[in-house]
Scaffold this active site. Structure first.
Site, PDB file in Angstrom:
ATOM      1  CG  ASP A 199      -1.924   1.009   1.322  1.00 26.86           C
ATOM      2  OD1 ASP A 199      -2.849   0.937   0.503  1.00 26.86           O
ATOM      3  OD2 ASP A 199      -1.842   1.906   2.190  1.00 26.86           O
ATOM      4  CD  GLU A 241      -1.998   2.194  -3.638  1.00 26.83           C
ATOM      5  OE1 GLU A 241      -3.132   2.554  -3.971  1.00 26.83           O
ATOM      6  OE2 GLU A 241      -1.577   2.286  -2.470  1.00 26.83           O
TER       7      GLU A 241
END
Ligand code: GLC
Length: 557
Positions: A199, A241
Protein backbone atom coordinates in the site's frame (compact mmCIF):
# COMPACT_ATOMS: atom_id res chain seq x y z
CA UNK A 1 12.75 -11.98 -20.28
CA UNK A 2 12.62 -14.39 -17.37
CA UNK A 3 9.44 -16.48 -17.27
CA UNK A 4 8.30 -15.88 -13.70
CA UNK A 5 4.89 -17.40 -12.96
CA UNK A 6 3.31 -14.05 -12.16
CA UNK A 7 3.99 -12.77 -15.66
CA UNK A 8 1.47 -15.29 -16.94
CA UNK A 9 -0.89 -14.85 -14.06
CA UNK A 10 -4.19 -13.07 -13.67
CA UNK A 11 -4.92 -11.61 -10.24
CA UNK A 12 -8.41 -11.15 -8.79
CA UNK A 13 -8.86 -8.44 -6.19
CA UNK A 14 -11.22 -9.10 -3.31
CA UNK A 15 -12.50 -6.33 -1.08
CA UNK A 16 -13.36 -8.63 1.82
CA UNK A 17 -16.08 -6.48 3.42
CA UNK A 18 -18.11 -6.62 0.24
CA UNK A 19 -17.42 -10.05 -1.20
CA UNK A 20 -19.45 -12.63 0.74
CA UNK A 21 -20.81 -12.58 4.26
CA UNK A 22 -20.96 -16.03 5.87
CA UNK A 23 -22.21 -15.09 9.34
CA UNK A 24 -25.00 -12.61 8.72
CA UNK A 25 -23.41 -9.49 10.26
CA UNK A 26 -23.69 -7.66 6.95
CA UNK A 27 -19.93 -7.60 6.38
CA UNK A 28 -18.08 -9.99 4.13
CA UNK A 29 -15.57 -12.35 5.75
CA UNK A 30 -12.89 -14.97 5.19
CA UNK A 31 -15.28 -17.90 5.40
CA UNK A 32 -17.38 -16.18 2.76
CA UNK A 33 -14.34 -16.12 0.48
CA UNK A 34 -13.68 -19.79 1.17
CA UNK A 35 -17.27 -20.56 0.06
CA UNK A 36 -16.52 -18.92 -3.26
CA UNK A 37 -13.22 -20.57 -4.14
CA UNK A 38 -14.91 -22.78 -6.71
CA UNK A 39 -16.25 -19.67 -8.41
CA UNK A 40 -12.77 -18.12 -8.51
CA UNK A 41 -11.23 -21.30 -9.84
CA UNK A 42 -13.84 -21.45 -12.56
CA UNK A 43 -12.98 -17.93 -13.64
CA UNK A 44 -9.40 -19.15 -14.05
CA UNK A 45 -7.47 -16.67 -11.93
CA UNK A 46 -4.14 -17.56 -10.30
CA UNK A 47 -4.02 -15.32 -7.27
CA UNK A 48 -6.27 -13.26 -5.06
CA UNK A 49 -5.18 -9.89 -3.74
CA UNK A 50 -7.02 -9.49 -0.50
CA UNK A 51 -7.57 -5.95 0.71
CA UNK A 52 -6.54 -5.74 4.40
CA UNK A 53 -8.06 -8.21 6.85
CA UNK A 54 -5.78 -7.54 9.81
CA UNK A 55 -7.07 -6.13 13.09
CA UNK A 56 -8.25 -2.60 12.56
CA UNK A 57 -10.67 0.00 13.93
CA UNK A 58 -11.85 0.27 10.30
CA UNK A 59 -11.51 4.03 10.04
CA UNK A 60 -10.34 3.50 6.45
CA UNK A 61 -11.86 0.01 6.05
CA UNK A 62 -8.80 -1.88 7.24
CA UNK A 63 -6.10 0.38 5.77
CA UNK A 64 -5.57 1.44 9.38
CA UNK A 65 -4.03 -1.62 11.01
CA UNK A 66 -3.84 -2.02 14.78
CA UNK A 67 -2.27 -5.51 14.75
CA UNK A 68 -0.41 -6.84 11.72
CA UNK A 69 -0.34 -10.35 13.14
CA UNK A 70 -3.97 -10.91 13.84
CA UNK A 71 -7.19 -10.97 11.82
CA UNK A 72 -9.97 -8.53 12.54
CA UNK A 73 -12.89 -10.38 14.18
CA UNK A 74 -15.16 -8.82 11.55
CA UNK A 75 -13.45 -11.04 8.97
CA UNK A 76 -12.75 -14.11 11.12
CA UNK A 77 -9.71 -15.47 12.91
CA UNK A 78 -6.12 -16.39 12.23
CA UNK A 79 -7.28 -19.98 11.86
CA UNK A 80 -9.75 -18.93 9.15
CA UNK A 81 -6.93 -17.11 7.38
CA UNK A 82 -4.74 -20.21 7.53
CA UNK A 83 -7.61 -22.27 6.19
CA UNK A 84 -8.16 -19.76 3.37
CA UNK A 85 -4.47 -19.92 2.38
CA UNK A 86 -4.58 -23.72 2.40
CA UNK A 87 -7.90 -24.18 0.60
CA UNK A 88 -7.14 -21.50 -1.96
CA UNK A 89 -3.89 -23.37 -2.62
CA UNK A 90 -5.89 -26.52 -3.29
CA UNK A 91 -7.80 -24.54 -5.91
CA UNK A 92 -4.53 -23.41 -7.48
CA UNK A 93 -4.94 -19.90 -6.08
CA UNK A 94 -2.30 -17.96 -4.17
CA UNK A 95 -3.23 -15.36 -1.57
CA UNK A 96 -1.64 -11.94 -1.89
CA UNK A 97 -1.91 -9.92 1.31
CA UNK A 98 -2.21 -6.17 1.49
CA UNK A 99 0.66 -4.71 3.49
CA UNK A 100 0.00 -1.24 4.83
CA UNK A 101 3.46 -0.11 5.88
CA UNK A 102 3.33 3.64 5.47
CA UNK A 103 1.16 4.07 8.54
CA UNK A 104 -0.59 2.14 11.29
CA UNK A 105 -3.81 2.78 13.14
CA UNK A 106 -3.58 5.21 16.06
CA UNK A 107 -4.85 2.21 18.06
CA UNK A 108 -1.78 0.12 17.21
CA UNK A 109 0.21 -0.84 20.30
CA UNK A 110 3.24 1.05 18.94
CA UNK A 111 1.31 4.29 18.68
CA UNK A 112 -0.35 3.89 22.07
CA UNK A 113 3.14 3.55 23.54
CA UNK A 114 4.57 6.32 21.37
CA UNK A 115 2.00 8.76 22.74
CA UNK A 116 2.91 8.06 26.35
CA UNK A 117 6.12 10.08 26.43
CA UNK A 118 8.97 11.34 24.33
CA UNK A 119 11.31 8.82 25.99
CA UNK A 120 9.14 5.85 25.27
CA UNK A 121 11.05 3.38 23.05
CA UNK A 122 8.19 3.51 20.55
CA UNK A 123 8.00 7.27 20.36
CA UNK A 124 10.38 7.44 17.46
CA UNK A 125 8.36 4.84 15.53
CA UNK A 126 6.29 7.78 14.28
CA UNK A 127 7.01 11.23 12.90
CA UNK A 128 6.77 13.99 15.52
CA UNK A 129 7.53 17.68 15.58
CA UNK A 130 7.62 19.96 18.60
CA UNK A 131 5.36 22.93 18.48
CA UNK A 132 2.65 25.04 19.90
CA UNK A 133 -1.02 24.36 19.79
CA UNK A 134 -2.53 26.02 16.73
CA UNK A 135 0.84 26.73 15.08
CA UNK A 136 1.33 23.82 12.71
CA UNK A 137 4.85 22.76 11.69
CA UNK A 138 3.88 23.59 8.11
CA UNK A 139 0.87 23.73 5.80
CA UNK A 140 0.96 20.15 4.53
CA UNK A 141 -2.46 18.61 3.94
CA UNK A 142 -3.62 15.05 4.47
CA UNK A 143 -4.96 13.06 1.52
CA UNK A 144 -8.33 12.72 3.22
CA UNK A 145 -8.60 16.44 3.94
CA UNK A 146 -7.45 18.66 6.77
CA UNK A 147 -3.89 19.31 7.96
CA UNK A 148 -1.32 16.51 7.93
CA UNK A 149 -0.40 17.38 11.53
CA UNK A 150 -2.30 16.42 14.65
CA UNK A 151 -1.65 17.98 18.02
CA UNK A 152 -1.05 15.81 21.09
CA UNK A 153 -1.32 18.18 24.08
CA UNK A 154 0.27 15.80 26.62
CA UNK A 155 3.49 15.80 24.59
CA UNK A 156 3.27 19.30 23.16
CA UNK A 157 4.00 17.71 19.83
CA UNK A 158 2.37 17.12 16.50
CA UNK A 159 2.40 13.79 14.71
CA UNK A 160 2.39 13.49 10.95
CA UNK A 161 -0.32 11.65 9.01
CA UNK A 162 -0.68 11.58 5.23
CA UNK A 163 -4.14 10.01 5.47
CA UNK A 164 -6.69 10.29 8.28
CA UNK A 165 -5.85 11.39 11.83
CA UNK A 166 -6.32 7.77 12.78
CA UNK A 167 -3.50 6.73 10.41
CA UNK A 168 -0.24 8.10 11.87
CA UNK A 169 2.73 7.72 9.52
CA UNK A 170 5.49 5.32 10.51
CA UNK A 171 9.01 6.66 10.72
CA UNK A 172 11.01 4.57 8.26
CA UNK A 173 14.18 6.43 9.18
CA UNK A 174 14.12 4.44 12.41
CA UNK A 175 15.83 1.11 11.89
CA UNK A 176 13.86 -0.52 14.71
CA UNK A 177 10.63 0.12 12.79
CA UNK A 178 12.04 -1.47 9.68
CA UNK A 179 13.30 -4.53 11.61
CA UNK A 180 9.88 -5.09 13.22
CA UNK A 181 8.18 -4.83 9.86
CA UNK A 182 10.53 -7.36 8.24
CA UNK A 183 9.99 -9.83 11.03
CA UNK A 184 6.24 -9.50 10.68
CA UNK A 185 6.42 -10.08 6.91
CA UNK A 186 8.58 -13.19 7.34
CA UNK A 187 5.99 -14.48 9.81
CA UNK A 188 3.31 -14.18 7.12
CA UNK A 189 5.59 -15.76 4.54
CA UNK A 190 5.99 -18.76 6.85
CA UNK A 191 2.21 -19.05 6.86
CA UNK A 192 2.31 -19.66 3.14
CA UNK A 193 1.01 -16.43 1.62
CA UNK A 194 1.86 -16.16 -2.05
CA UNK A 195 2.74 -12.51 -2.12
CA UNK A 196 2.11 -8.98 -1.00
CA UNK A 197 0.60 -5.80 -2.35
CA UNK A 198 2.35 -2.82 -0.82
CA UNK A 199 0.00 0.00 0.00
CA UNK A 200 1.17 3.55 -0.91
CA UNK A 201 4.73 2.28 -0.70
CA UNK A 202 6.15 5.26 -2.57
CA UNK A 203 5.16 7.44 0.40
CA UNK A 204 7.25 5.76 3.10
CA UNK A 205 10.41 7.84 2.67
CA UNK A 206 8.87 11.15 3.65
CA UNK A 207 10.68 14.32 4.57
CA UNK A 208 7.90 16.43 6.08
CA UNK A 209 10.12 19.43 6.76
CA UNK A 210 10.83 19.64 3.05
CA UNK A 211 7.19 18.81 2.26
CA UNK A 212 8.24 15.60 0.53
CA UNK A 213 5.85 12.69 0.73
CA UNK A 214 6.10 10.60 -2.46
CA UNK A 215 9.40 9.44 -3.97
CA UNK A 216 11.53 10.61 -1.04
CA UNK A 217 15.33 10.54 -1.25
CA UNK A 218 15.78 7.24 0.63
CA UNK A 219 12.82 5.47 -1.00
CA UNK A 220 14.65 2.94 -3.13
CA UNK A 221 17.21 2.27 -0.43
CA UNK A 222 14.35 1.36 1.95
CA UNK A 223 12.56 -0.76 -0.63
CA UNK A 224 15.71 -2.71 -1.53
CA UNK A 225 16.39 -3.44 2.11
CA UNK A 226 12.78 -4.50 2.63
CA UNK A 227 12.91 -6.78 -0.38
CA UNK A 228 16.27 -8.30 0.61
CA UNK A 229 15.19 -8.96 4.18
CA UNK A 230 11.86 -10.50 3.27
CA UNK A 231 10.50 -11.24 -0.21
CA UNK A 232 13.77 -12.42 -1.69
CA UNK A 233 13.93 -15.16 0.93
CA UNK A 234 10.91 -16.87 -0.60
CA UNK A 235 8.93 -17.17 -3.81
CA UNK A 236 6.64 -14.19 -3.38
CA UNK A 237 5.01 -12.01 -5.95
CA UNK A 238 5.07 -8.38 -4.89
CA UNK A 239 3.23 -5.43 -6.28
CA UNK A 240 3.99 -1.89 -5.23
CA UNK A 241 1.18 0.61 -5.21
CA UNK A 242 2.87 3.77 -6.47
CA UNK A 243 0.70 6.81 -7.13
CA UNK A 244 3.70 8.87 -8.08
CA UNK A 245 5.39 6.43 -10.45
CA UNK A 246 6.43 7.38 -13.94
CA UNK A 247 7.96 4.89 -16.34
CA UNK A 248 11.52 5.69 -15.22
CA UNK A 249 10.74 4.97 -11.58
CA UNK A 250 8.84 1.86 -12.60
CA UNK A 251 12.08 0.48 -13.98
CA UNK A 252 13.51 0.69 -10.47
CA UNK A 253 10.43 -0.65 -8.67
CA UNK A 254 10.18 -3.69 -10.88
CA UNK A 255 13.74 -4.09 -12.05
CA UNK A 256 14.26 -7.54 -13.59
CA UNK A 257 17.04 -8.31 -11.07
CA UNK A 258 14.30 -8.62 -8.43
CA UNK A 259 15.93 -6.08 -6.12
CA UNK A 260 12.63 -4.30 -5.39
CA UNK A 261 9.19 -5.67 -6.37
CA UNK A 262 7.84 -7.98 -9.04
CA UNK A 263 5.67 -5.30 -10.55
CA UNK A 264 4.38 -1.81 -10.21
CA UNK A 265 0.75 -0.69 -9.84
CA UNK A 266 0.58 2.85 -11.14
CA UNK A 267 -2.12 5.42 -11.81
CA UNK A 268 -1.21 7.55 -14.78
CA UNK A 269 -4.16 6.35 -16.86
CA UNK A 270 -6.52 6.64 -13.89
CA UNK A 271 -5.54 10.21 -13.17
CA UNK A 272 -6.29 11.44 -16.69
CA UNK A 273 -9.62 12.87 -15.67
CA UNK A 274 -8.27 14.47 -12.50
CA UNK A 275 -7.64 18.17 -12.17
CA UNK A 276 -7.55 21.19 -9.99
CA UNK A 277 -10.19 19.81 -7.63
CA UNK A 278 -8.38 16.46 -7.43
CA UNK A 279 -10.68 13.73 -8.79
CA UNK A 280 -13.92 15.55 -8.05
CA UNK A 281 -15.45 16.35 -11.41
CA UNK A 282 -17.51 14.50 -14.00
CA UNK A 283 -15.12 14.69 -16.93
CA UNK A 284 -14.76 11.72 -19.25
CA UNK A 285 -11.31 10.36 -19.97
CA UNK A 286 -10.19 11.36 -23.45
CA UNK A 287 -9.42 8.28 -25.54
CA UNK A 288 -6.49 9.81 -27.42
CA UNK A 289 -4.82 10.68 -24.13
CA UNK A 290 -5.65 7.29 -22.67
CA UNK A 291 -4.06 5.53 -25.62
CA UNK A 292 -0.96 7.68 -25.37
CA UNK A 293 -0.51 6.92 -21.68
CA UNK A 294 -1.22 3.20 -21.84
CA UNK A 295 1.01 2.86 -24.90
CA UNK A 296 3.86 4.73 -23.27
CA UNK A 297 3.80 2.22 -20.40
CA UNK A 298 3.62 -0.70 -22.82
CA UNK A 299 6.57 0.47 -24.88
CA UNK A 300 8.86 1.86 -22.21
CA UNK A 301 8.60 -1.05 -19.80
CA UNK A 302 9.13 -3.81 -22.35
CA UNK A 303 12.04 -5.97 -21.23
CA UNK A 304 12.88 -3.52 -18.45
CA UNK A 305 10.05 -3.68 -15.95
CA UNK A 306 6.65 -5.22 -15.39
CA UNK A 307 3.34 -3.42 -15.13
CA UNK A 308 -0.06 -4.21 -13.63
CA UNK A 309 -3.03 -3.90 -15.97
CA UNK A 310 -6.27 -2.74 -14.43
CA UNK A 311 -9.36 -0.67 -15.05
CA UNK A 312 -10.76 -0.77 -11.57
CA UNK A 313 -9.94 -1.35 -7.92
CA UNK A 314 -11.35 -0.46 -4.52
CA UNK A 315 -10.18 3.15 -4.89
CA UNK A 316 -11.78 3.79 -8.26
CA UNK A 317 -15.35 3.98 -9.50
CA UNK A 318 -16.53 1.19 -11.79
CA UNK A 319 -14.80 1.45 -15.15
CA UNK A 320 -17.93 0.50 -17.01
CA UNK A 321 -19.56 3.69 -15.72
CA UNK A 322 -16.46 5.71 -16.48
CA UNK A 323 -15.40 4.55 -19.93
CA UNK A 324 -18.11 2.16 -21.06
CA UNK A 325 -21.85 2.40 -21.49
CA UNK A 326 -24.21 1.20 -18.76
CA UNK A 327 -27.44 1.30 -20.78
CA UNK A 328 -29.04 -2.09 -21.13
CA UNK A 329 -28.31 -2.23 -24.87
CA UNK A 330 -24.56 -1.79 -24.49
CA UNK A 331 -23.62 -2.72 -20.95
CA UNK A 332 -22.31 -6.19 -21.67
CA UNK A 333 -20.88 -5.30 -25.06
CA UNK A 334 -18.91 -2.36 -23.71
CA UNK A 335 -17.76 -4.35 -20.66
CA UNK A 336 -16.36 -6.98 -23.01
CA UNK A 337 -14.73 -4.34 -25.19
CA UNK A 338 -12.92 -2.86 -22.17
CA UNK A 339 -11.85 -6.34 -21.14
CA UNK A 340 -10.37 -7.14 -24.56
CA UNK A 341 -8.57 -3.83 -24.71
CA UNK A 342 -6.81 -4.42 -21.38
CA UNK A 343 -6.31 -8.18 -21.37
CA UNK A 344 -4.46 -8.30 -24.66
CA UNK A 345 -1.74 -5.96 -23.38
CA UNK A 346 1.56 -6.80 -21.71
CA UNK A 347 1.50 -6.91 -17.92
CA UNK A 348 -0.36 -8.78 -15.22
CA UNK A 349 -4.12 -8.18 -15.41
CA UNK A 350 -6.11 -7.50 -12.25
CA UNK A 351 -9.83 -8.23 -12.21
CA UNK A 352 -11.63 -6.32 -9.49
CA UNK A 353 -14.53 -8.21 -7.91
CA UNK A 354 -17.73 -7.76 -9.89
CA UNK A 355 -15.95 -6.41 -12.97
CA UNK A 356 -16.33 -9.88 -14.46
CA UNK A 357 -20.11 -9.52 -14.05
CA UNK A 358 -20.32 -6.08 -15.61
CA UNK A 359 -21.12 -4.35 -12.30
CA UNK A 360 -21.70 -0.60 -12.46
CA UNK A 361 -21.58 2.47 -10.23
CA UNK A 362 -24.36 2.65 -7.66
CA UNK A 363 -27.24 5.14 -7.50
CA UNK A 364 -26.28 6.72 -4.16
CA UNK A 365 -28.85 9.37 -3.33
CA UNK A 366 -27.86 11.01 -0.10
CA UNK A 367 -24.59 11.77 1.62
CA UNK A 368 -25.66 9.27 4.29
CA UNK A 369 -25.53 6.51 1.67
CA UNK A 370 -21.75 6.86 1.47
CA UNK A 371 -19.39 5.09 3.85
CA UNK A 372 -15.98 6.06 2.52
CA UNK A 373 -13.96 8.45 4.67
CA UNK A 374 -12.40 10.08 1.61
CA UNK A 375 -15.79 10.79 -0.01
CA UNK A 376 -17.43 12.08 3.15
CA UNK A 377 -14.50 14.31 4.05
CA UNK A 378 -14.30 15.62 0.49
CA UNK A 379 -18.00 16.50 0.56
CA UNK A 380 -17.51 18.59 3.70
CA UNK A 381 -14.36 20.20 2.42
CA UNK A 382 -15.70 21.26 -0.97
CA UNK A 383 -19.25 22.14 0.03
CA UNK A 384 -18.37 23.92 3.24
CA UNK A 385 -15.69 26.05 1.61
CA UNK A 386 -18.17 26.98 -1.10
CA UNK A 387 -16.23 25.41 -3.97
CA UNK A 388 -19.22 23.27 -5.06
CA UNK A 389 -22.87 23.37 -4.17
CA UNK A 390 -24.53 20.30 -2.69
CA UNK A 391 -25.99 18.99 -5.97
CA UNK A 392 -22.74 19.36 -7.89
CA UNK A 393 -20.71 17.60 -5.23
CA UNK A 394 -23.27 14.79 -5.00
CA UNK A 395 -23.02 14.34 -8.78
CA UNK A 396 -19.24 14.08 -8.53
CA UNK A 397 -19.43 11.64 -5.63
CA UNK A 398 -21.89 9.48 -7.55
CA UNK A 399 -19.47 9.41 -10.47
CA UNK A 400 -16.13 9.11 -8.71
CA UNK A 401 -16.57 7.91 -5.14
CA UNK A 402 -14.60 4.83 -4.13
CA UNK A 403 -17.83 3.47 -2.65
CA UNK A 404 -18.97 2.71 -6.19
CA UNK A 405 -16.54 -0.18 -6.21
CA UNK A 406 -17.39 -1.20 -2.67
CA UNK A 407 -21.07 -2.11 -2.92
CA UNK A 408 -21.63 -5.82 -2.28
CA UNK A 409 -20.75 -8.42 -4.83
CA UNK A 410 -23.91 -9.42 -6.69
CA UNK A 411 -24.16 -13.18 -6.40
CA UNK A 412 -27.79 -13.82 -7.37
CA UNK A 413 -31.21 -12.20 -7.56
CA UNK A 414 -32.32 -13.05 -4.02
CA UNK A 415 -32.48 -10.44 -1.27
CA UNK A 416 -29.26 -8.40 -0.86
CA UNK A 417 -27.94 -10.01 -4.03
CA UNK A 418 -27.14 -13.15 -2.02
CA UNK A 419 -24.32 -11.26 -0.31
CA UNK A 420 -25.66 -11.40 3.24
CA UNK A 421 -28.61 -12.59 5.29
CA UNK A 422 -28.18 -9.55 7.53
CA UNK A 423 -28.19 -5.83 6.85
CA UNK A 424 -25.42 -4.97 4.40
CA UNK A 425 -22.89 -2.41 5.67
CA UNK A 426 -23.37 -0.38 2.49
CA UNK A 427 -26.24 -0.34 0.01
CA UNK A 428 -26.57 -3.14 -2.51
CA UNK A 429 -26.79 -1.84 -6.06
CA UNK A 430 -30.47 -2.34 -6.98
CA UNK A 431 -29.47 -3.58 -10.42
CA UNK A 432 -28.51 -6.94 -8.86
CA UNK A 433 -31.72 -8.44 -10.20
CA UNK A 434 -30.31 -8.19 -13.72
CA UNK A 435 -26.59 -8.18 -12.95
CA UNK A 436 -25.50 -11.13 -10.83
CA UNK A 437 -23.12 -14.08 -10.88
CA UNK A 438 -25.82 -16.75 -11.06
CA UNK A 439 -27.21 -15.31 -14.28
CA UNK A 440 -23.76 -14.66 -15.70
CA UNK A 441 -22.61 -18.20 -15.04
CA UNK A 442 -25.72 -19.66 -16.61
CA UNK A 443 -25.35 -17.72 -19.87
CA UNK A 444 -22.59 -18.78 -22.27
CA UNK A 445 -22.46 -15.31 -23.85
CA UNK A 446 -22.04 -13.47 -20.54
CA UNK A 447 -19.32 -11.07 -19.44
CA UNK A 448 -18.15 -13.73 -16.95
CA UNK A 449 -17.53 -16.29 -19.70
CA UNK A 450 -15.82 -13.64 -21.78
CA UNK A 451 -13.35 -12.93 -18.98
CA UNK A 452 -12.86 -16.65 -18.56
CA UNK A 453 -11.94 -16.94 -22.22
CA UNK A 454 -9.58 -13.95 -22.14
CA UNK A 455 -7.80 -15.43 -19.12
CA UNK A 456 -7.49 -18.75 -20.95
CA UNK A 457 -6.03 -17.07 -24.05
CA UNK A 458 -3.27 -15.56 -21.91
CA UNK A 459 -2.47 -18.97 -20.47
CA UNK A 460 -2.42 -20.68 -23.85
CA UNK A 461 -0.51 -18.15 -25.93
CA UNK A 462 2.83 -16.65 -25.07
CA UNK A 463 2.20 -13.81 -27.48
CA UNK A 464 -0.35 -12.38 -25.05
CA UNK A 465 2.21 -12.42 -22.26
CA UNK A 466 5.35 -11.36 -24.07
CA UNK A 467 4.37 -9.93 -27.47
CA UNK A 468 5.85 -6.59 -28.53
CA UNK A 469 3.17 -3.87 -28.50
CA UNK A 470 2.57 -1.22 -31.10
CA UNK A 471 -0.18 1.39 -31.17
CA UNK A 472 -1.90 2.12 -34.49
CA UNK A 473 -4.09 5.14 -35.32
CA UNK A 474 -2.95 7.11 -32.24
CA UNK A 475 -5.09 10.15 -33.07
CA UNK A 476 -8.37 8.38 -33.72
CA UNK A 477 -10.75 9.61 -31.00
CA UNK A 478 -12.94 6.50 -31.04
CA UNK A 479 -10.89 3.47 -31.99
CA UNK A 480 -8.14 1.84 -29.95
CA UNK A 481 -6.13 -0.37 -32.29
CA UNK A 482 -2.87 -2.11 -31.47
CA UNK A 483 -0.76 -5.08 -32.47
CA UNK A 484 1.36 -7.57 -30.56
CA UNK A 485 4.18 -9.52 -32.17
CA UNK A 486 6.04 -12.55 -30.88
CA UNK A 487 8.16 -15.17 -32.57
CA UNK A 488 6.65 -14.71 -35.99
CA UNK A 489 3.07 -14.46 -34.76
CA UNK A 490 0.92 -11.37 -34.63
CA UNK A 491 -2.24 -10.14 -32.94
CA UNK A 492 -4.38 -7.27 -34.12
CA UNK A 493 -6.63 -5.84 -31.40
CA UNK A 494 -9.42 -3.52 -32.50
CA UNK A 495 -11.72 -1.77 -30.03
CA UNK A 496 -14.46 0.73 -30.76
CA UNK A 497 -14.83 2.92 -27.67
CA UNK A 498 -17.84 4.76 -29.09
CA UNK A 499 -21.48 4.02 -29.72
CA UNK A 500 -21.01 5.03 -33.36
CA UNK A 501 -20.59 2.64 -36.25
CA UNK A 502 -17.07 3.04 -37.52
CA UNK A 503 -15.38 2.03 -40.74
CA UNK A 504 -12.17 0.13 -40.13
CA UNK A 505 -9.69 -0.72 -42.87
CA UNK A 506 -7.22 -3.49 -42.14
CA UNK A 507 -3.69 -2.13 -41.82
CA UNK A 508 -1.71 -2.41 -45.00
CA UNK A 509 0.18 -5.68 -45.17
CA UNK A 510 -2.25 -7.54 -42.93
CA UNK A 511 -4.52 -9.80 -44.95
CA UNK A 512 -7.99 -10.20 -43.44
CA UNK A 513 -8.34 -13.59 -45.17
CA UNK A 514 -5.46 -14.91 -43.08
CA UNK A 515 -6.84 -13.54 -39.84
CA UNK A 516 -8.24 -15.93 -37.29
CA UNK A 517 -10.81 -14.31 -35.03
CA UNK A 518 -9.79 -15.33 -31.50
CA UNK A 519 -12.50 -13.50 -29.66
CA UNK A 520 -15.09 -10.79 -30.35
CA UNK A 521 -17.99 -9.25 -28.48
CA UNK A 522 -20.64 -9.57 -31.20
CA UNK A 523 -21.94 -12.84 -32.58
CA UNK A 524 -21.28 -13.52 -36.28
CA UNK A 525 -18.29 -11.16 -36.50
CA UNK A 526 -15.68 -11.73 -39.14
CA UNK A 527 -12.59 -10.16 -40.56
CA UNK A 528 -12.73 -8.12 -43.78
CA UNK A 529 -10.17 -5.78 -45.30
CA UNK A 530 -12.73 -3.03 -45.13
CA UNK A 531 -15.26 -3.46 -42.37
CA UNK A 532 -17.82 -1.65 -40.26
CA UNK A 533 -17.39 -1.87 -36.52
CA UNK A 534 -20.58 -1.70 -34.54
CA UNK A 535 -21.05 0.25 -31.29
CA UNK A 536 -18.39 -0.86 -28.77
CA UNK A 537 -17.37 -3.71 -31.03
CA UNK A 538 -14.01 -5.30 -30.19
CA UNK A 539 -12.11 -8.14 -31.79
CA UNK A 540 -8.77 -9.88 -31.54
CA UNK A 541 -7.33 -11.28 -34.76
CA UNK A 542 -4.49 -13.75 -34.77
CA UNK A 543 -2.01 -14.23 -37.61
CA UNK A 544 -0.01 -17.42 -37.45
CA UNK A 545 2.82 -15.99 -39.49
CA UNK A 546 4.07 -12.50 -39.17
CA UNK A 547 3.17 -10.31 -42.10
CA UNK A 548 5.67 -7.62 -41.39
CA UNK A 549 9.00 -7.50 -43.17
CA UNK A 550 11.34 -5.76 -40.80
CA UNK A 551 14.02 -5.26 -43.47
CA UNK A 552 11.60 -3.09 -45.43
CA UNK A 553 10.58 -1.07 -42.44
CA UNK A 554 7.26 -1.18 -40.70
CA UNK A 555 4.17 -1.86 -42.74
CA UNK A 556 2.20 0.81 -40.95
CA UNK A 557 4.43 3.59 -42.10
C1 GLC B 1 -4.12 3.10 -0.60
C2 GLC B 1 -5.35 2.22 -0.51
C3 GLC B 1 -6.50 3.08 -0.08
C4 GLC B 1 -6.19 3.66 1.28
C5 GLC B 1 -4.86 4.42 1.27
C6 GLC B 1 -4.36 4.65 2.66
O1 GLC B 1 -4.18 4.01 -1.64
O2 GLC B 1 -5.56 1.55 -1.69
O3 GLC B 1 -7.70 2.38 -0.06
O4 GLC B 1 -7.21 4.53 1.66
O5 GLC B 1 -3.85 3.69 0.62
O6 GLC B 1 -3.94 3.45 3.25
Amino acid sequence: MAAEWWKKAVVYQIYPRSFKDSDGDGIGDLNGIIEKLDYLEELGIDAVWLSPVCKSPQDDNGYDISDYQDIDPLFGSLLDMERLIKEAGEHGIKIIMDLVLNHTSDEHRWFLEAKKSKDNPYHDYYVWRDGEEGVLPNDMRACFGGPAWEWVPELSQYYFHQFSVKQPDLNWENEAVRREIYEMIRWWMDKGVGGFRLDVIDQIAKEPDLKITGNGPRLHEFIRELSRETFQKGDCVTVGECWGADTERAKLYSAPDGSEFSMVFQFEHMDLDGGETFKWNDRRIDLVELKAVLSKWQVELEGKAWNSLYWCNHDQPRMLSRLGNTSSSYRETSAKMLAICLHMMQGTPYVYQGEELGMTNAPFEKLEDFRDIESINAYHQYVENGRFDHDTMMRYLRYKSRDNARTPMQWDDTENAGFTKGIPWIMVNPNYREINAADQMARPDSVFHFYQKLIRLRKEHEIVVYGHYELLMPDDPELYVYTREWNGEMLLVVCNFSDNERRFVFPEGLDAKKAELWIGNYPEAQAADDMVLRAYEAMVFYFGTQMRNRAEGTIYG
